[in-house]
Design a protein around this motif. Structure first.
Motif, PDB file in Angstrom:
ATOM      1  N   ALA A  49       5.134  53.098  47.286  1.00 26.26           N
ATOM      2  CA  ALA A  49       5.354  53.531  48.666  1.00 26.26           C
ATOM      3  C   ALA A  49       6.027  54.894  48.750  1.00 26.26           C
ATOM      4  O   ALA A  49       5.648  55.734  49.569  1.00 26.26           O
ATOM      5  N   LYS A  53       4.444  58.753  46.842  1.00 33.12           N
ATOM      6  CA  LYS A  53       4.134  59.246  48.187  1.00 33.12           C
ATOM      7  C   LYS A  53       3.001  58.481  48.884  1.00 33.12           C
ATOM      8  O   LYS A  53       2.247  59.034  49.685  1.00 33.12           O
ATOM      9  N   LEU A  55       3.054  56.173  51.225  1.00 36.80           N
ATOM     10  CA  LEU A  55       3.167  56.071  52.684  1.00 36.80           C
ATOM     11  C   LEU A  55       2.867  57.413  53.347  1.00 36.80           C
ATOM     12  O   LEU A  55       2.303  57.475  54.432  1.00 36.80           O
ATOM     13  N   LYS A  56       3.244  58.471  52.659  1.00 38.93           N
ATOM     14  CA  LYS A  56       3.081  59.818  53.232  1.00 38.93           C
ATOM     15  C   LYS A  56       1.618  60.261  53.215  1.00 38.93           C
ATOM     16  O   LYS A  56       1.143  60.918  54.142  1.00 38.93           O
ATOM     17  N   TRP A  60      -0.951  53.750  52.194  1.00 40.75           N
ATOM     18  CA  TRP A  60      -0.446  52.531  52.825  1.00 40.75           C
ATOM     19  C   TRP A  60      -0.212  52.786  54.312  1.00 40.75           C
ATOM     20  O   TRP A  60       0.354  53.810  54.689  1.00 40.75           O
ATOM     21  N   ASP A  61      -0.644  51.823  55.135  1.00 41.41           N
ATOM     22  CA  ASP A  61      -0.394  51.937  56.579  1.00 41.41           C
ATOM     23  C   ASP A  61       0.958  51.332  56.944  1.00 41.41           C
ATOM     24  O   ASP A  61       1.692  51.860  57.771  1.00 41.41           O
ATOM     25  N   ALA A  78       8.314  60.096  54.777  1.00 34.69           N
ATOM     26  CA  ALA A  78       7.307  59.131  54.337  1.00 34.69           C
ATOM     27  C   ALA A  78       6.946  58.139  55.430  1.00 34.69           C
ATOM     28  O   ALA A  78       5.853  57.573  55.420  1.00 34.69           O
ATOM     29  N   ILE A  79       7.876  57.912  56.365  1.00 39.11           N
ATOM     30  CA  ILE A  79       7.626  56.870  57.372  1.00 39.11           C
ATOM     31  C   ILE A  79       7.728  57.420  58.788  1.00 39.11           C
ATOM     32  O   ILE A  79       8.408  58.408  59.054  1.00 39.11           O
ATOM     33  N   GLY A 302       3.595  54.018  57.593  1.00 42.71           N
ATOM     34  CA  GLY A 302       3.457  55.248  56.810  1.00 42.71           C
ATOM     35  C   GLY A 302       3.164  56.442  57.693  1.00 42.71           C
ATOM     36  O   GLY A 302       2.345  56.360  58.613  1.00 42.71           O
ATOM     37  N   SER A 305      -0.505  57.273  57.846  1.00 41.74           N
ATOM     38  CA  SER A 305      -1.462  56.245  58.273  1.00 41.74           C
ATOM     39  C   SER A 305      -2.418  56.774  59.333  1.00 41.74           C
ATOM     40  O   SER A 305      -2.025  57.522  60.236  1.00 41.74           O
TER      41      SER A 305
END
Length: 407
Positions: A49, A53, A55-56, A60-61, A78-79, A302, A305
């Motif tokens: 995650a 990177k 999520l970035k 990953w959603d 990242a989020i 993320g 996403s």
């Protein structure tokens, strides 16, 4: 075909709950998009995650992120900042539905970056059937000169662990989680430090573990972990899940672990101690008070996403009172006050309402993006303490020097 990808903390109750929630969410909202849920161990989850990177860059959603990592996640962009989404379409009963201690770690610069998913501060879990047994009470008093009850001090904890240590019955006085994963031993060290009046921060608010109360904490911990007369011999191989399972299968009289492992004793099929367990606050040294540690899990989205709208709608759905109760019934720990006080939940898990008591004493780890690196150094230090011969004072000094280099 489009998919939503969810990085899940590997643990059966999380996996089953999430699948049920997603299926119901899709039915109710007439959504046909598939969710790919990948269960990951702690270290792999952080790697996937955040370190890589994921999520970035949109791999990953949605991801389960624990509050140790939230500062890191926000600092590296990242989020997703959820505040604009919350103000347009808030989760059910937000924020009043949660205890304040489950809302502040994910709030950074007045912006909210995650919703509480799974909780349960550290506590003392013990076998009330053993403590309430009249024969045990008489024998204990004869041997130690005071009444058998849940330990208030670390000396009492040691006495009781020695008293109930019966390897021939596959029963040990206590069990720890000493597998070096950057978490369990770090948390244990912090708890032992705090319950001896120490702090992770000095007067200038800088991380400084080189202090007399830390020497006492590390000395006690390394001794009890290695004490064959008190401690489960497999503790060094156990993570928190394995230590929790050992307690649930009747192999220990006491454990210091997350509240979730107490509730697991009442729910899972493998449990041999249903109805025989209770929890209380942690022991402490004379003239100091108890402490708990509050590290909890969040649902996060993320920043990369492509499905942010669906992801947020799912987060709202997954954190309703009904969903929170489902997680609890599956074996996780719901975060809402409504779950803690739920009559049915407290019928199954009679100490569930005590969560609010634990939160009153719950301390948190320093909020700095460098905490994961500091934790890794403390983990190495505790591992060296329990496996080696260097004095605690030397280990603390060396570790603090290494922490200074990072800071």
């Amino acid at each position: 075909m489009e998919k939503i990808r969810i990085a899940v903390r590997k643990f059966d109750p999380f996996e089953t709950t999430l699948q049920k929630l997603w299926d119901t969410f899709c039915l109710e909202n007439k959504i046909s998009i598939e969710a790919e849920m990948i269960p990951l161990e702690l270290h792999d989850l952080y790697e996937e995650a955040l370190a890589k990177k994921g999520l970035k860059n949109g791999d990953w959603d949605i991801a389960h992120i624990n509050t140790d990592w939230i500062f890191d996640a926000v600092n590296s962009n990242a989020i997703e900042n959820l505040s604009p989404l919350i103000s347009q379409n808030p989760p059910q009963n937000f924020p009043e539905g949660w205890h304040k201690s489950l809302l502040h770690l994910q709030e950074i610069n007045n912006q909210v970056y995650g919703l509480p998913f799974h909780d349960g501060p550290e506590c003392l879990i013990y076998r009330k059937d053993l403590f309430e047994n009249e024969t045990e009470q008489i024998n204990f008093k004869n041997q130690y000169g005071y009444d058998l009850q849940p330990p208030k001090t670390w000396q009492q904890f040691t006495d009781i662990a020695a008293f109930f240590n019966r390897p021939e019955q596959n029963l040990y006085g206590c069990v720890f989680a000493n597998f070096p994963d950057g978490h369990n031993m770090v948390f244990d060290f912090c708890l032992h430090l705090w319950t001896r009046g120490g702090s992770l921060l000095d007067k200038n608010n800088q991380i400084n573990i080189n202090q007399p109360s830390a020497v006492k904490a590390l000395d006690f911990y390394r001794n009890i972990v290695n004490n064959k007369k008190t401690t489960h011999p497999k503790s060094k191989d156990f993570g928190s899940v394995e230590a929790g399972m050992a307690f649930a299968t009747g192999e220990a009289a006491m454990a210091i672990n997350w509240f979730g492992f107490a509730s697991m004793c009442e729910i899972i099929d493998e449990s041999k101690v249903k109805g025989k367990v209770d929890i209380t606050e942690l022991p402490h040294n004379e003239n100091h008070k108890s402490a708990s540690l509050n590290v909890y899990w969040l649902y996060t989205i993320g920043s990369g996403s492509k499905h942010k709208k669906i992801a947020y709608n799912f987060l709202r759905f997954a954190t309703t009172a009904e969903s929170d109760k489902l997680l609890t019934n599956e074996g996780g720990i719901g975060c809402r006050k409504s779950t803690w006080n739920d009559t049915e939940v407290n019928k199954t898990i009679p100490y569930y309402h005590k969560l609010s008591m634990l939160h009153e004493n719950a301390l948190t780890l320093p909020q700095t993006p460098l905490w994961p690196k500091v934790a890794a150094l403390i983990d190495i230090m505790v591992l060296e303490a329990i496996n080696g011969n260097l004095s605690s004072a030397t280990l603390l000094e060396e570790t603090q020097n290494n922490i200074q280099k990072i800071l």
